[in-house]
Structure formats: structure tokens, C-alpha cells
Scaffold this motif. Sequence first.
Motif, PDB file in Angstrom:
ATOM      1  N   ARG A  50     -21.084   2.509  65.065  1.00 42.73           N
ATOM      2  CA  ARG A  50     -19.798   2.885  64.665  1.00 42.73           C
ATOM      3  C   ARG A  50     -19.272   2.529  63.431  1.00 42.73           C
ATOM      4  O   ARG A  50     -18.462   3.071  63.033  1.00 42.73           O
ATOM      5  N   ARG A  51     -19.924   1.409  62.665  1.00 45.43           N
ATOM      6  CA  ARG A  51     -19.307   0.769  61.408  1.00 45.43           C
ATOM      7  C   ARG A  51     -20.500   0.902  60.346  1.00 45.43           C
ATOM      8  O   ARG A  51     -21.657   0.633  60.801  1.00 45.43           O
ATOM      9  N   LEU A  52     -20.148   0.893  59.282  1.00 47.79           N
ATOM     10  CA  LEU A  52     -21.050   1.055  58.188  1.00 47.79           C
ATOM     11  C   LEU A  52     -20.672   0.015  56.858  1.00 47.79           C
ATOM     12  O   LEU A  52     -19.427  -0.073  56.391  1.00 47.79           O
TER      13      LEU A  52
ATOM     14  N   LEU B 126     -16.649   0.560  56.413  1.00 46.46           N
ATOM     15  CA  LEU B 126     -16.377   1.848  56.730  1.00 46.46           C
ATOM     16  C   LEU B 126     -16.507   2.299  58.370  1.00 46.46           C
ATOM     17  O   LEU B 126     -17.363   1.786  58.791  1.00 46.46           O
ATOM     18  N   ASP B 127     -15.953   3.134  58.762  1.00 50.89           N
ATOM     19  CA  ASP B 127     -16.252   4.014  59.894  1.00 50.89           C
ATOM     20  C   ASP B 127     -17.605   4.892  59.742  1.00 50.89           C
ATOM     21  O   ASP B 127     -17.594   5.338  58.690  1.00 50.89           O
TER      22      ASP B 127
ATOM     23  N   LEU C 243     -17.441   8.121  58.277  1.00 51.74           N
ATOM     24  CA  LEU C 243     -16.745   8.063  56.769  1.00 51.74           C
ATOM     25  C   LEU C 243     -15.444   8.770  56.540  1.00 51.74           C
ATOM     26  O   LEU C 243     -15.197   9.525  55.849  1.00 51.74           O
ATOM     27  N   THR C 244     -14.675   8.380  57.455  1.00 54.72           N
ATOM     28  CA  THR C 244     -13.292   8.545  57.623  1.00 54.72           C
ATOM     29  C   THR C 244     -12.534   7.421  57.763  1.00 54.72           C
ATOM     30  O   THR C 244     -12.709   6.276  57.863  1.00 54.72           O
ATOM     31  N   GLY C 245     -11.030   7.578  57.363  1.00 58.17           N
ATOM     32  CA  GLY C 245     -10.228   6.358  57.270  1.00 58.17           C
ATOM     33  C   GLY C 245     -10.255   5.755  55.965  1.00 58.17           C
ATOM     34  O   GLY C 245     -10.889   6.120  54.992  1.00 58.17           O
TER      35      GLY C 245
END
Length: 869
Positions: free
Chosen positions: A515-517, A529-530, A533-535
Amino acid sequence: MEEAWEASPTGEGPGPTIVLEKHRALSSSPAAHVQLACSPRHCAFPLDGSRLCVWSTRDPSEQLLMLRGHHQSITAVAFGNTEVPLLVCSASQDYVILWNLDDCREKVAQGLTPRGTEMGTRPGKVQSLRFSPDDRMVAVCAGSRVLLLDVAVSEGRGLLAQLQGHRGSVTAAEFCPWQADTVISVSEDRSFKVWDSHAGSLLHCSPVLSAYPLLSLLVDAEHRQVVTGDADGQLWVFSLREGHGFRCLARADLRTERARFCLRRGLALLSPPEGPYGDGKVDTAVPVLSLAPCDLSGVLGPACAPLTAGAVWVGSSEGLLLLLPASCELEAILLFQDFQNLSVQVAGSCALSSGGCQTFCLLSSLFGGQIVLLEVFVDALLRVQPSPGLGRGLSVLASSCVPPTSLLYLGAAGKREAEPDTPKLPSLRGAVKDQPLVFHHQVRSSGYAEAPRATMFSPKTNVKDAGKRPSRVKNSRRCDRDPWERPLPTSLWKWRSSTLGRTAVNCVQFSGDGRRLACGLSDHLSLVLDAELTGTPAVLSGHGGAVSAVSWSHNGRWLLTAAQDSTLKLWVARRAELALTLGAGLISGPVPAAQFYYMDAFILLAAGPEVQLLSFHLDTSKDEIRRYKRRSWGRPVLRLALTGGAEVTSLSAVNDFYSHVLLTAGRNRALEVFDLSTGHSTALVAEAHSRPVHHISQNTGSAFTSQTPHSYNLFATAALGDGVRLWDLRTLRCERRFEGHQARSIPCGLAFSPCGRYVACGSEDRHAYVYDVASGTFSHRLAGHTDTVSAVAFRPSAPQVVTQVLPLCPRRHLVGRDSVRGDWPAGRAGPGWMTRRGQGCPRGWLSRGQGAGVCSERTAAGQGAGVPP
């Protein structure tokens, strides 16, 4: 013909029989540089120039055949592929003659002179002959031409095709077993060509491969490959699979591989002879005189990996080499000079035939007329030169419990769990009791200024729910039984820049749940990041140097970052809050690699010439009165130094389950395996690459897919200019070599897919390569990048891969374009982002405008492998 006798190694006592000289002959005319023929049952060679001599390899008492029919010296001999009838073809400058050995033996028994069938007259100097798989055609390499003759038609009227196009003499030709009309030829013009024999047309022409002529050729029908070698000891492996475009799979230098083999096996390397001037040494060539397949499955037994079973015998002037085409590494070496009783010490021509545990080798001397037939016992040769990893019992999966005296046992047992990120709310009774009046964590409002929390007695309007209570947790993710059964990433899905400045991304890693990067930048920052790749990304600052490593904990609560400023920091992942800093007095130099280990019980880091195992405790609870009191701590429990004191360049260990194995690489170009349950080194692989290894990636799998237990023993290494190599920990043998990408000056990272079937790596040609472990070549070449792809990462929960790209020169900001509607969305200006809706998997970090970026690719069913313009 003389009696068979055993050849013993020089300087050694009695041991297993390795080489047996079965036949010996002396020819008045030298037979060097002549194509000899050897099969599991017979061998044939020219004797005294124009006579053809046929021996039996199994029964020395069987009658010797002397066939006469040529008026000039025989230059090439070849056996047919079928046993009934057994055919042999011989060629000279005057005739090409076909012989039926069964008929010849009958005529000799009747007291008659056997005669062959003339297939062609005056072909010129013939260097090679080869039968088709069904023995209906013969390829005759005469000068720069390849003549295809029909076996059923005699007296020179059986010319089916004449293949012309080489600029030098053709030295060897082979038929493709699964495509009867395809012929492959190599020449002194240093290239190979693929022909359509039915149409007489050229299908493929390779570029110039070497500075020396190509001498030998072998087609591997099982793996759909072609192997060729030149006069300088260089070997190439090309793919013949459909759609691969005859790409090169691997390349090997036999002199380099022989030196590496002797160093690993602890054998004495044959010193080169002295030169005529002074005391200098002469670097002798290792010409590849012949190639023959060898099946090791019956020799090595069940422990043999499938990739190791298919080997190739390489015959050279100094000896025989057993090579693995998948990795281009040597499995055994047999040097003629090590056996003092052999009649031939330097070979001029060589023919090989392998069957089971026995291999027959027909040799002609380079400096005389001696011709010998050798029988090589492969099982005895492999026992004398065992692999360094056999018998060690190494495995990533722990086979036994850790002893109570081990540091791993004490660390895991004494590990105290950190408190949860969010503090528990006190109960209603005594909520304010025993707490200071001013320093409350939260002050509850009276609620008079807020809207009511619930509406009482509201009518029921949702009739479709039929009284079902709605779920409190909104889950937008669909359940996928095995997400990695879907196709691989092929097209660009999303792109996003990392920062507004010109900053390179050094490392990237997904969390365990996908879920996270997290990524580490060269401007001392780290981003979280999400995965979509949003937010807005969370920014982690505090390092004084470029971030070189990021690592997620197994539970996903903590994030570890290491930098070149000799510091290591632990963060609370959800709040982007610093929990612990380690550095001064603990870490002696820049940290190239660091990670969590043993299910988050320890931290592994590399600093200078040693590897440190740290025990730590994290406590994020706040006490406003005792701010000075430090509750989080970390201390070293074990320090390991590489053999020879080399600097550590990379390390890898499994954190998803309990494992005792630690893999390390150093500046000495070696791989070293440590057993952390005992704290000692267990294995050393010298000369793993020609240059120091800069990245190690293990097949750790994921919680969203399953693998066989033996698959976890695979790991991959990368080095500048030496490609990517796939290793098996059980044997410490290189099983595959991936060389389709370019990485000559910039270290390009690599990653295993969660399913374990693919290895992805970056490249300097602005592409990311996804290699298939089974085939040994790349299955996808992901385009669309603007510069060198320096790192890749697979998403555990979906068939997606993220790549990072080095930044370009500053440019104007770009605006992303919606590929579906074709318009320009408002309010999306910046360093640039790009989305492909309805298509595939994250591909990578791209450089757009003034900064490096992240780009992702996804595969969707029914979509082609397109790349957005």
C-alpha cells in the motif's frame, strides 16, 4: 590399433579412472585442422591422407574398416544421425563420398572391396560436413559456400541449394532440429548466418562477433539455443526461440572462466609457457575446436538443478572443458598435460560424443601424426573436482531451531514489542485522575458548539439493504486469489515526479502490504507515497547525506533509512515521526545497505569492512515532563568482518520469515555467506563477478502468492559491466546469466518478482528489462524512460513494477495529458505526471522537467504491450 590403458594424473597417487586411452594410430600425413567424426558407437578419421579409418568405440575387437576412394587428402568426416543404416560421409578436394557402414562390413566379410557413393565432384576445400536430422541431406562447407546435397541422388546430380553470402571460408554448419529447412553457418568472416534451405534465402546475419574466426557450432534443441566459439576462446550463446530475434543470451571467455574455476575449486592453474625473449610469459590461445552436448542429469542425480543438467563439452587444444550454457561457467576441466601418459598433449583437431557417464573424444596431434581415442568418465571427473557448495546443506529456510545460546534466540526472546502508535483512551471512570491538569494529551470538548452526532428516530429509507448493517470499513480493494497469475507489466500506467528539484532517486521499496512506497533521494530526503502514486507524499528529513537504503519493517509500522553521512534513522511510518537515530560512535562509515532482520528483531547494516547486527527498542510514547529521558535505543550485538578485510558493498537477508543466512558482497569481487545463528562464515564464492557486486536481491516472495520451498534459495547479483547472475544457495553455483541490458558505468538495481519467476533490472539504454528465470532472456523490455533506469521494485500485492530514473538537465515544467479524454486537466501543472487508464503496472521513476519521477506500468487483460508516445 594398440591395447587400451589407463592414463593417470601427474604427481598424484592411485585414484579413480578419469581418462582411458582406448585406441592409438600413427598417420604418415598429419591430420591437424581436419574435421574428425565421433559417435557413441564409432569414430572415423583420415589415415595416411586419403584412406578413411573407422573404429568401434565399444568393442575394440570389432573389425577395423579401411575405406578407400579418395585420391587426395580427406579434410572432413561426419556421421549420420540414424543408427540404421549408419552412414558416414567423407570429403576431399576431388570427391564427396557417402558410405554405408553395414554394407561395407558385409563386403569386407565377403572379401570384396567396399565402395561408397559419389555425391559431388571437385567441391573445393571442404572444412566441415553435417547431416540433416533425418539424414536426407548433407551440408558441405566448401570455401565461402554451403552446398546442400541430396543423399538419395548420386553422381553429382543431388545439389539442392547453394547458400552464398559469407565473405570468408565457412568453418561449420548445423541443421535446426525442429525446423528442417533452417541451416545455421559460421565463417572466418566472424559472423553467423541463418538460412532457409528450401528457398535458398538468408533469414538473419549477425554482426561481427570477434576479431578471430568462428570455428565451431552447436544447436541445442532442448533449450532452443545456438552456441558458437572462435579461435581465441570466446564463446557466445544465442536464442533461437520465436520472437527473440536471435538475441545474445551470454558470452564467456574460456581463459577467464578457467582461472575463476581453478580459484574456486582450489586447483593449481596451468602456468603459461615462457616466451623466447626474457622471462616473460606467453598468453596462449584456447581455440574452440569442437562443441558437443552432455547430459549431467544421470551423473549428478536428483540434487542437480534442471539448469545444470544440460551442459556442453568444449574441445580445445589444451584439454576438454565442461561448460554450462545457462551461466557460461565451467563445471569441470580436463587438461591433457595433467595426464603424462597421453599420446597427444596438444590437439590440432577434436571430435566429441557423449552418452550417459561416458564421453568419447577423438584427438589428432597438432605437431605430428598421432591419433588417439579417449574415454572420459564424467562421474569420476566431477568427484575429483567437486562444487564448493555441495555438502554444505545451506538453505534460506531454517532446518533446525536456533540453540538457546545463539544471539538470534536471545534477541528474539528478549524483544519487547513497541507500544502502538495511537495511545489508548482512558476509561470514563478516573479519566482525569492521576494526570496533571495542564499537560493533557487531549482536552475533550463539551460539544455545545458541534452539530449533533446522530439523528434519532429517522425513517428507514434504504429498502435495498433488507435490514443489513453497513460495513464500517470501506474497502475499495477487490480480493484477488493470486494477483501474479495475471500478465506482466507492459505499458505505462502512471508517472509522478519525486521532487521539484533536480534530484536523483537512489533506492525504492514497497511495504509488505503493497500500500505504500518509500524512496530515498540524493538530496538527504526520503519520501513515503501511496502505492497508487496519489496524494501528497510524506517527507522525512534529517540526514546529512544522500539516502542510500530504505527498508520497511515486517509489520509495516516502521521505516528504516540509511545515508552516506554514517547515520541510520527509524521512523514511525504512519506519522512520519522520527523514533530513533543511530550514528555517532556506533557506525564507522557510510552505510551502503541496511535492513530489518529476523522478523523485525534486529537491524543489519554494512559500514566499511564489517557488518553489524543491532538490537533495538522503539518507544514512541510521550512524556511531556521527562522529555530528556530517552526510551528508544539501539546497540550492536554482533560484528562480522569479510574474509580479507574487504569493504562491504551490499548485503541481503530475509525478514519475512525466520532465516539464519546472511549474504554479503565485498570489494574483493567475492560473495560470502554467514550463518547468524552461530556468527561465523560458512561459504565463500571467490570471483563471483569480474567487478565488485553492487546489489544483491533475494527471492523473498510475498504474502499474496506462494512458491515452492526450494525457490527461496535463489538470489541474484549485479555488477558493473558483468550483467546479472542468478545463484542457487544450495550449491553456490551460478545458474543463469542475464546480459541483455547495459550497465557499464552506473549501478542499476534489480528485484525479484513476488512469484519468483522474473527478475527486473534497470539499464543505461533508457529501458527496464524483465528477465524470465526459466528461459534466461528478457521477456519484456519496458520503454518510455528518458534516462538511465537505476532501480526497480515489484509491488507485492499486484503485478506492478516501479522503476526510478536518473534526472535530466533542467527543463520547463510539463503538464500531464489525460490519454483517455485527450484534454489537458486543469490544476495539474508541475514537474509532470502521466497516466494510462485501463492499462497495466507501475514501471518506474522517470525524469520529467527538473526532477526525477516515478513511473508505473500495469497490465490489463486484452491490452497490447503498447507504450504511450
